[in-house]
Write an enzyme that holds these catalytic residues in place. Structure first.
Site: not given
Length: 672
Positions: A393-394, A397-400, A538
């Site tokens: 998931t996600g 972009s980024g880590i995903g 968060y």
């Protein structure tokens, strides 16, 4: 204007075609081998002008490129510009490959250009045609008796010579320097040139602090330029009037020491840098040019590198990191490349070579995220992930996104989940262009009904669901005193980070249980261990996911389903971009974070923690009052952001104070 392009699937070729489609009018014919049609069709979609691109079947190794004679007759006299880019641009390629593609391919392309009666033949040569010429070499020079030390150098020289002596149509020649990735995106399609040094830099970064002093060797000068400069310059120069028969140097006009270039990338990687205690500042005082060429220091070093013992030592050391010994030998150029005529031709166009310092980090990040194939050489990772479906998931972009690339490199099948379908499709295309496989399942993970539908599709449309990486998340940095009328911050964060995550796990749990195998990796936060101020929404959502996973782990013992919670330190992703003080904070890269995820998939530990995170958890357990006093100090040192205060970012500070930087460095990875 009408164009014919060979090598359009190549690195320079794809950007040149994009320039032609964006800046010129008319049809673009691109040569394609029958087996490469799928790759070319993906490129046509990416270029965005499918109605103006026509595929022409042929082969570089055949006479007249093997193009259908009927097509040639139909288009005779109608091709204004014939761009020949199809070639090998690789110092490590074999003699046979270089001969077939660089020399034979050029002769075959010239034959087709003559049959078409093309307006101008544009040959993409290379500065390698200069061989090891010692001294100045500009656009007006070609055969100056230079030695050609490798098959690559020789065939680049010979192919240019063929154009000069045998072309039946007007021609222009372009000599790019060592071409690296796009200066704005970092995009690159293969490892070449300075990229061979990147695995070494990564190994040094992971093993040593960035301040560790390293001794390097002055390897001479190099010359690198980004692909977007090369493509833009070629497009402009090709359309100038009255320049037929000329050569153009697409080089960096400023001297570039090889060690300085390597150090720029080392800085981008946060790796130690190399000092050269004996360099030209010392050797330049010795009149070495008075010595016979064979006994000059630089040539003696190169001769030593060619000896069997040196080659063996290089293969068993840096060679194991993917740095071929031949690349070290040819890392520095003895030639100084003049580009005065090319610079004059480009004057007024706005096209110039960007400073490498301005985009070195972009080049490094792209390599680390998409081109670093070290995982593919890790036997354990490959054996674990090959053929396995990994829902991420996600993943837009980024880590995903980087995790998806790494899973595919190891032979796994990433299943890409996020809201933005277009970004997911772009990631899927990038994975498949490198021989991988991926699936796209768009979903709004803040919508519980959409998650239920997603879980049903994943369970029924995939052969199996082997792994789930819960990476999608929302972060809010705002103190409680500024949250009195913003309870929705807590609801939104909980909705995505907690409810969305466990809804998807619960939706896939029956499938995993039926398979009697399945592993869930939750991207938690170092904040769960350290409780940093201003992250109450968060951290609470991530702590809830941790607690839920810990409880369920005991219920599914014996079902083949396991969990890993990664307490991730601060990562430089789009999620933290709104907090401007993070711009100068020590962070890990998305690729380093993705490596932690891969470890979670392969080793399946219950938790993955950092040393600082573990220390924070111990401090809260052993000395909670002291821990809260330290956190209160940080609360006072780091203010609420302008966005949190609701002033639209107008008063966001542009600088980070020394006090803030010191605390951030001492607590590297903590969200402040």
């Amino acid at each position: 204007m009408t164009y014919f392009v060979t090598g359009a699937t190549g690195f320079i070729g794809r950007y040149l075609v994009q320039e032609l489609l964006d800046n010129r009018e008319g049809e673009v014919f691109v040569l394609v081998r029958e087996g490469s049609r799928g790759r070319m069709e993906r490129l046509v979609r990416q270029w965005g002008h499918p109605d103006r691109v026509t595929l022409v079947t042929g082969d570089l190794a055949e006479a007249a490129l093997g193009v259908d004679p009927a097509w040639v007759k139909e288009h005779e006299g109608k091709i204004d510009h014939f761009f020949h880019l199809a070639a090998i641009y690789d110092m490590t390629a074999s003699d046979e490959q270089n001969e077939t593609l660089n020399v034979g391919g050029t002769r075959n392309a010239l034959e087709l250009a003559a049959d078409l009666d093309a307006g101008c033949f544009h040959q993409v040569s290379s500065i390698a045609a200069s061989g090891d010429h010692d001294g100045f070499w500009d656009e007006t020079m070609f055969d100056v008796g230079q030695h050609l030390p490798s098959p690559y150098h020789r065939t680049k020289f010979e192919s240019e010579k063929i154009v000069r002596e045998e072309s039946a149509v007007p021609f222009r020649i372009y000599r790019p320097a060592m071409v690296i990735g796009h200066s704005e995106t970092g995009a690159m399609d293969k490892v070449d040139g300075p990229y061979y040094f990147f695995p070494l830099l990564k190994a040094l970064r992971d093993a040593l602090p960035s301040w560790t002093p390293l001794v390097g060797v002055d390897l001479g000068d190099t010359n690198v330029v980004p692909v977007d400069y090369v493509a833009k310059a070629m497009d402009h120069l090709a359309h100038l009037e009255g320049r037929d028969g000329e050569a153009f140097h697409l080089v960096n006009p400023e001297p570039q020491r090889t060690v300085d270039v390597v150090n720029l990338f080392a800085e981008a990687a946060k790796a130690p840098q190399f000092a050269t205690p004996i360099d030209r500042a010392v050797t330049g005082k010795v009149p070495t040019r008075l010595l016979p060429r064979a006994v000059r220091p630089g040539n003696l070093v190169k001769a030593a590198l060619r000896t069997p013992p040196a080659q063996l030592a290089l293969r068993e050391t840096i060679g194991r990191l993917g740095l071929p010994p031949a690349v070290v030998e040819h890392a520095g150029f003895p030639t100084v490349y003049g580009a005065r005529l090319t610079q004059q031709a480009l004057a007024g166009s706005g096209i110039s070579v960007p400073d490498l310092e301005s985009y070195a980090a972009t080049i490094w990040n792209f390599w680390e995220e998409q081109l670093d194939t070290s995982l593919a050489r890790d036997k354990e990772v490959v054996e674990t992930l090959t053929g396995k479906t990994v829902v991420i998931t996600g993943a837009s972009s980024g880590i995903g996104m980087v995790t998806a690339f790494k899973v595919a490199q190891a032979g796994g099948i990433p299943v890409l989940v996020a809201r933005g379908k277009d970004k997911l499709e772009a990631t899927k295309d990038a994975i498949e262009s490198r021989g991988g496989k991926a699936y796209v399942f768009p979903c709004d993970l803040s919508d519980l009904e959409a998650i239920d539908h997603l879980a049903h599709r994943l369970s029924t449309e995939l052969d199996s669901v082997d792994y789930l990486v819960n990476n999608a998340g929302r972060s809010i940095r705002r103190s409680v005193k500024l949250s009195q009328d913003r309870f929705h911050d807590f609801e939104r964060t909980m909705q995505l980070n907690y409810f969305g995550a466990i809804r998807l796990i619960m939706g896939l749990l029956p499938t995993m249980t039926k398979q009697h195998r399945g592993h869930v990796v939750n991207i938690s936060s170092i904040g769960v261990q350290t409780s940093p101020p201003r992250f109450s929404a968060y951290v609470a959502s991530k702590a809830a996911l941790d607690a839920w996973s810990n409880v369920v782990s005991s219920e599914v013992v014996g079902h083949g389903v396991t969990f890993t919670n990664i307490h991730m330190p601060l990562v430089k992703t789009p999620m933290i971009a709104p907090t401007k003080i993070y711009d100068k904070f020590p962070t890990i890269s998305p690729a380093q974070a993705a490596d932690m995820v891969i470890r979670g998939l392969v080793d399946r530990p219950h938790e993955i923690n950092t040393t600082l995170g573990t220390a924070g958890a111990l401090a809260h357990t052993l000395a909670p009052r002291t821990a809260f006093r330290v956190l209160n100090l940080a609360y006072k040192v780091f203010p609420d952001s302008a966005a949190a205060r609701g002033d639209g970012g107008k008063s966001e500070p542009d600088v980070t104070t020394q006090q803030q930087l010191l605390l951030a460095r001492l607590t590297k990875g903590v969200h402040w």
